[in-house]
Design a protein around this motif. Sequence first.
Motif, PDB file in Angstrom:
ATOM      1  N   THR A   1      32.612  24.360 -22.873  1.00 19.23           N
ATOM      2  CA  THR A   1      33.327  24.501 -21.600  1.00 19.23           C
ATOM      3  C   THR A   1      32.403  24.775 -20.415  1.00 19.23           C
ATOM      4  O   THR A   1      32.856  24.721 -19.265  1.00 19.23           O
TER       5      THR A   1
ATOM      6  N   PRO B   1      32.239  21.543 -17.878  1.00 18.47           N
ATOM      7  CA  PRO B   1      33.532  21.245 -17.235  1.00 18.47           C
ATOM      8  C   PRO B   1      34.030  22.357 -16.321  1.00 18.47           C
ATOM      9  O   PRO B   1      34.604  22.091 -15.262  1.00 18.47           O
ATOM     10  N   LEU B   2      33.804  23.618 -16.709  1.00 18.48           N
ATOM     11  CA  LEU B   2      34.243  24.719 -15.855  1.00 18.48           C
ATOM     12  C   LEU B   2      33.510  24.714 -14.518  1.00 18.48           C
ATOM     13  O   LEU B   2      34.124  24.856 -13.452  1.00 18.48           O
TER      14      LEU B   2
ATOM     15  N   SER C   1      34.481  21.569 -12.424  1.00 18.25           N
ATOM     16  CA  SER C   1      35.837  21.659 -11.895  1.00 18.25           C
ATOM     17  C   SER C   1      35.954  22.725 -10.814  1.00 18.25           C
ATOM     18  O   SER C   1      36.413  22.456  -9.689  1.00 18.25           O
ATOM     19  N   GLU C   2      35.520  23.952 -11.143  1.00 21.36           N
ATOM     20  CA  GLU C   2      35.694  25.067 -10.219  1.00 21.36           C
ATOM     21  C   GLU C   2      34.636  25.081  -9.122  1.00 21.36           C
ATOM     22  O   GLU C   2      34.899  25.547  -8.011  1.00 21.36           O
TER      23      GLU C   2
ATOM     24  N   TYR D   1      39.228  30.922 -22.059  1.00 24.94           N
ATOM     25  CA  TYR D   1      39.758  30.190 -20.901  1.00 24.94           C
ATOM     26  C   TYR D   1      41.032  29.423 -21.254  1.00 24.94           C
ATOM     27  O   TYR D   1      41.412  28.482 -20.558  1.00 24.94           O
TER      28      TYR D   1
ATOM     29  N   LEU E   1      41.895  22.419 -15.527  1.00 25.40           N
ATOM     30  CA  LEU E   1      40.622  21.897 -15.032  1.00 25.40           C
ATOM     31  C   LEU E   1      40.822  20.531 -14.393  1.00 25.40           C
ATOM     32  O   LEU E   1      41.799  19.836 -14.671  1.00 25.40           O
ATOM     33  N   LYS E   2      39.853  20.161 -13.570  1.00 21.14           N
ATOM     34  CA  LYS E   2      39.937  18.895 -12.847  1.00 21.14           C
ATOM     35  C   LYS E   2      38.955  17.851 -13.378  1.00 21.14           C
ATOM     36  O   LYS E   2      38.872  16.756 -12.819  1.00 21.14           O
TER      37      LYS E   2
ATOM     38  N   TRP F   1      36.405  16.454 -17.018  1.00 19.97           N
ATOM     39  CA  TRP F   1      35.912  16.561 -18.395  1.00 19.97           C
ATOM     40  C   TRP F   1      35.057  15.318 -18.673  1.00 19.97           C
ATOM     41  O   TRP F   1      35.342  14.242 -18.138  1.00 19.97           O
TER      42      TRP F   1
END
Length: 483
Positions: free
Chosen positions: A358, A361-362, A365-366, A431, A436-437, A439
């Motif tokens: 993760t 991707p975290l 995304s964030e 999480y 998420l936006k 991947w």
Amino acid sequence: MSSSRQASRPLDVVIRNAVLATASDTTPCEIGIRDGIVAVLGTHLPRGRSEIDALGRIVTPGGVDGHCHIDQPMAPPVRLSDDFESGSRSAACGGTTTIIPFAAQRKGGSLREAVDDYHRRAAGRSCVDYGFHLIVSDPTPTVLRDELPEQIAQGLSSFKLYMTYDAVKLSDHQILKLLALARDHGATALVHAENTDCIAWMTENLASAGKIAPRYHALSRPLLVEREGTHRAIALSELVDVPILIVHVSGHEAVEQIRWARGKGLNIFAETCPQYLLLTAEDLGVDDSYTGARCVCSPPPRDRDSQEAIWHGLADGLFTIFSSDHSPFNLGGAHGKHPDGKEVPFPRIPNGVPGIETRLPLLYSEGVLGGRITLNKFVELTATNPAKLYGIHPRKGTIAVGSDADLVVWGTEPVLLGNHMLHHGADYTPYEGMGLKAWPVCTMLRGEVIWDGVTFTGRAGAGQFLRRGSSSMLGTRSAARPA
């Protein structure tokens, strides 16, 4: 084969309609791959034996996770839930193609024995390329004179020093000896900076008052414990005149210490992790239930002010790298967060959270899609700087002619994160349920697709051991290509 004959050979893979992103540039580009290496970047490339249409998506270098714990020996009954196969598979499905876990010396044991054991654990199992850091817990004269210089020369060019945990902690005198050795041999020293005596005193007081639930873990390690350890690590570094990396920085007070050191012109590197951006002390529990055990890690998650300080540090260059500190333990069973199948006082809860899959991707995304950091900063923090810091750049960490074709194609469709979709050996993710936006829809290791967005297509044993050189951030020689 001559360069002209090499250039005339067909490309093995051509990636078309890509938007290539490195630490410095973002540009539409086609990527030609031959023999696992980026052979050409440009437009209107000739057809390859295989073609991939990126459909206008962002393509970044494969991630380099410079801080993860995989199949590291633990005192029974506790054991990590990932071996090299499951941990590296999970890394690949999250866009990471190089991992650097830890070969840990046992107090009273040989450093050589620890490295040999770790090679046995990794051999034929890793699905991505890998190197080892060392953990030095017993710097005997033999270790300092012979074993550690020998391991550095053999490509294990970084080692971790702990200021806390009884099994591995070192005195300041021992740390000074090891920092001097790092300076003399061109090694990178990582420091876990927390004041062990403060932690012990706080823990004793909490336990004597019956405050033993998981949430008290955060109270036993307040911000000042990390602040003092960080300040002391910086002072020891300054005394020896050698750069260090402060790992898993969690709080705004430690951030202030690093800014102060940088203001003095000291060469202090800093690392942080997803848990310090997205979790807080409240995730360890707001009552005395045991559910917060899932988020027990050290340093612990902090408060919103610290989260903001970490985000600012990522954006403005305070942080050198962004790692997972993947340290996975199961919630169920007798070997993880419930040792012997029991709820235990917080000092006995194994420290660590899963996060190798993760991590990217975290942050994408964030951070990138959340407008907190640029895409190029994302690449710098997660791939380029770790590769430079740990002596494997430019083979790893960038997209350039001659670099390994380790690539990630990013999809930006919404994802509801759940443990069921992950590939690690842990039975939970901290999480769970986060929207998420982004991947990865494709991960390539040396030109081979090992994750297609739905299915892991790599194999155990495909990963190569990386013999690393000295950090290019220290102004020393670059890494030799491994055998």
